[in-house]
Motif scaffolding. Sequence first.
Motif, short mmCIF file in Angstrom:
data_model
loop_
_atom_site.label_atom_id
_atom_site.label_comp_id
_atom_site.label_asym_id
_atom_site.label_seq_id
_atom_site.Cartn_x
_atom_site.Cartn_y
_atom_site.Cartn_z
N GLY A 106 14.67 44.10 26.62
CA GLY A 106 14.84 44.51 25.23
C GLY A 106 14.58 45.99 25.04
N LEU A 107 13.51 46.51 25.68
CA LEU A 107 13.19 47.92 25.56
C LEU A 107 14.25 48.80 26.22
N ALA A 110 17.35 49.06 24.20
CA ALA A 110 17.21 49.93 23.04
C ALA A 110 17.49 51.39 23.36
N THR A 118 21.33 46.79 31.99
CA THR A 118 20.02 46.17 31.72
C THR A 118 19.69 45.16 32.80
N ILE A 154 20.88 44.73 20.82
CA ILE A 154 19.88 45.70 20.38
C ILE A 154 20.50 47.09 20.43
N SER A 157 24.45 50.00 21.04
CA SER A 157 25.25 49.00 21.74
C SER A 157 26.67 49.51 21.95
N ILE A 179 19.39 44.88 15.15
CA ILE A 179 17.99 45.02 15.56
C ILE A 179 17.25 43.68 15.52
N ALA A 183 16.00 41.15 18.60
CA ALA A 183 14.59 40.82 18.80
C ALA A 183 14.38 39.31 18.83
N ILE A 227 13.55 55.68 22.35
CA ILE A 227 13.94 54.57 21.47
C ILE A 227 13.83 54.98 20.01
N LEU A 231 16.86 55.22 17.08
CA LEU A 231 16.81 54.39 15.88
C LEU A 231 16.56 55.23 14.63
#
Length: 452
Positions: A106-107, A110, A118, A154, A157, A179, A183, A227, A231
């Motif tokens: 997930g991190l 982001a 990933t 996330i 993208s 987002i 999550a 990150i 965002l």
Amino acid sequence: MTDGTWVTLISLGVTFFFMMGVPVFLVIAYWVIGCSFVLGLTLDNMGAELLNVFSKGFALLAMPLFILTGDLINKSGIARRLSDFAYACLGWMRGGLAMAALGACGLFAAISGSNSATTATIGSMLHPEMVKGGYDERFSAATAAAGGTVGIIIPPSIIFIVYGFLMNLPISELFVAGILPGAMMVVGMQFACWVICRINGWGHLIPLQLNRVLKTAFGAWLGFFAIGLVLWGIYTGKFSPTEAAGVTVGFCVIAGLVSYPLNKLMRGQRDLPAVERSYAGMLVVDGFRVRDIPSIVVRSAQISGILAPLIAISVVMQQILSLLGAQAVIGDFVTSMGGYHAVLFTSMVIVFFSGMVLESLPVTIILAPILAPIAASVGIDPIHFSVIFLVGASIGFITPPYGLNLYVASGVTGVPYFRLLRYTVPYLIVLIAVWILVALVPFFSTVLLPQH
């Protein structure tokens, strides 16, 4: 023979090529060229359409930049620091390392925006550690594959960029909408992971220590900054997605180049006490040298060189499908289902089964222009539907027979493809449950959007 017969024979032929392992781009290209001749279209038309895709697609510039970002944070060691932080937070629970791998996905997502990047990065880093920690190698590889599904949900993208480009939707709003669902996917998979590991007794527990959490968080500050930069810039409107991608690449290049000599300096300070040397070393990551940049760029360019032609040829495929009346047939079928929920779930079923045999990019390019207007006609919010569509497409990454993430995980871990399938089932069940929840409750997709 009639045109319909020729199209059927061409479709059967390219299906055979696909089953034999011919790259998806070539399969679509063969189909497009064959159908163009059947319909009397010239190859000049195909060339003009291919050029038109990129000459008018400024938003697509963000795609290669975010791919490059993923390679930069992997090479610099930022991804490793993020993984260490996730493990410090979750290692006290049964299956903590596997759950940390999902959190690290997930991190990483982001910053990178890519499912395959990933899966490849986290799988290559943590799969050996998980096997050493007593996890089944098949489960470890399946965990990396499942975690990679959030790579396109996330923000930032790559696939949201493509969707926004095709449907003329603000990409920054699509990013924000992804987002919370992203999550939810991570937390859902972590829950499934915890259940499986408790049943099998996998994983060595480490105590939850505040100093360990703070130390690893401090060590991962460059990743958190990257990150937050993406965002913040997109959410506040300071950056367009393309500008955000450029800023993030610039930050990662500077961080990597500065960290390399500093890291060597910290290691060489033998006259400092070990504690001070360790504390100072947390400020920097491994980094990379100037001479490493060309190889990083070439690697990213190779991935972009695969995706970009696929986008272009899929747009031409969409044009031909329209001429053949396929879009009208699918549209009439979905519309005939009835109202809001009937159209919603029919669209989800179509996306799910399409994702089983195609990568998310052609699924999006072919189906989104058909299904999105129908969804809007029955009152489904366009931003909400985009999230529904792409969460469904992301599930296809671990759904055989295609399952791109399964192939990537198999490649980086050495575990055969078919041995992964059993351990993807729990993750698949949880992801489908989250998908249905996101589809039924628009709040999860729209709550962070200012105008909603």
